[in-house]
Design an enzyme around this catalytic site. Sequence first.
Site, short mmCIF file in Angstrom:
data_model
loop_
_atom_site.label_atom_id
_atom_site.label_comp_id
_atom_site.label_asym_id
_atom_site.label_seq_id
_atom_site.Cartn_x
_atom_site.Cartn_y
_atom_site.Cartn_z
N GLU A 189 0.84 -1.20 0.00
CA GLU A 189 0.00 0.00 0.00
C GLU A 189 0.88 1.26 0.00
O GLU A 189 1.91 1.31 0.67
CB GLU A 189 -0.89 -0.01 1.24
CG GLU A 189 -1.83 1.18 1.36
CD GLU A 189 -2.65 1.15 2.65
OE1 GLU A 189 -3.68 1.85 2.69
OE2 GLU A 189 -2.26 0.44 3.61
N LYS A 247 -9.50 2.55 -2.56
CA LYS A 247 -9.78 1.96 -1.25
C LYS A 247 -11.13 2.44 -0.72
O LYS A 247 -11.40 3.64 -0.67
CB LYS A 247 -8.66 2.35 -0.29
CG LYS A 247 -8.76 1.73 1.10
CD LYS A 247 -7.55 2.17 1.92
CE LYS A 247 -7.54 1.59 3.31
NZ LYS A 247 -6.36 2.06 4.09
N CYS A 249 -5.68 -3.00 2.47
CA CYS A 249 -5.41 -2.85 3.90
C CYS A 249 -6.66 -2.96 4.78
O CYS A 249 -7.15 -4.05 5.03
CB CYS A 249 -4.65 -1.55 4.15
SG CYS A 249 -3.79 -1.52 5.74
#
Length: 284
Positions: free
Chosen positions: A41, A117, A158
């Site tokens: 990430e 995300k 994540c």
Amino acid sequence: MRVSVIQMNQGSDKAANLDQARRLVEAAIEADRPGLVTLPETWTNLGGGRESRRAAAEILPTPGAEGGAAYEMLRGLARTHGITVHGGSIIEDGGEKLFNTTLVFGPDGSEIARYRKIHLFDITAPDGTGYKESALYGGGSDLAFFEAGGIRFACTICYDIRFPELYLTLRRMGAEAILVPSNFTLQTGKDHWEALLRARAIDSQCWMIAAASYGNYDERGATRSVYGHSLIADPWGHVVAKCSDGIGWATARIDPKVTARVRAGMPLEEHRDAARAWRAKAGS
């Protein structure tokens, strides 16, 4: 197909981060001959504060057009080596807000997937340290998939890993392997990282492919730490490859026969269908 997860110790120097990423990807390709490599990430920037993140951000082009330094590096690695490159995530300049965005390039260098995300990291860690990703970043709303080596991959990033309903949705939409590039904090990572990845693998009966950042970085004068331990877990929840401390990579073979065997022996999706029908009947 063979997949390599790259583990980096990036900082706030974007040029140095690009150089580190290139060297690690090329070393993994030379040593293990993967068909797909994946980075962590925000591998182009970690730390340095708001100004550093904005300086590292790139305006993403329409697919096929020329992009920024990270975009073109990822595309060049894919095309030069004839592999699929999953670019972990980079910081996308979206104007008023930044986005934490995944880019995927096919072996011919064409962009084949883009994912922002969805779940933003707004939490307080056990030591009282606060994280508020939404102060600078906007959240995505669209799911993303791509095909490589005859396998259907899905994209997450994540903090998404803490939301099992997302992973079950990706499974229902045909995912066989799910990528989870991450910057897990040391405090949350040591307790939850492997447990969450194995749980999502078991829940969804998908491979979990998680490249992570490792080590210390500076955040406006304060030292923060990320956990690393990049890993690949199979659909039964076994960890089949894992990075040690430090920078490096780990490689495993993603075998569709394993996926099929796990799903046939324990047909969770059929059982979920029965449970959904029962709940619908109970609510009527």
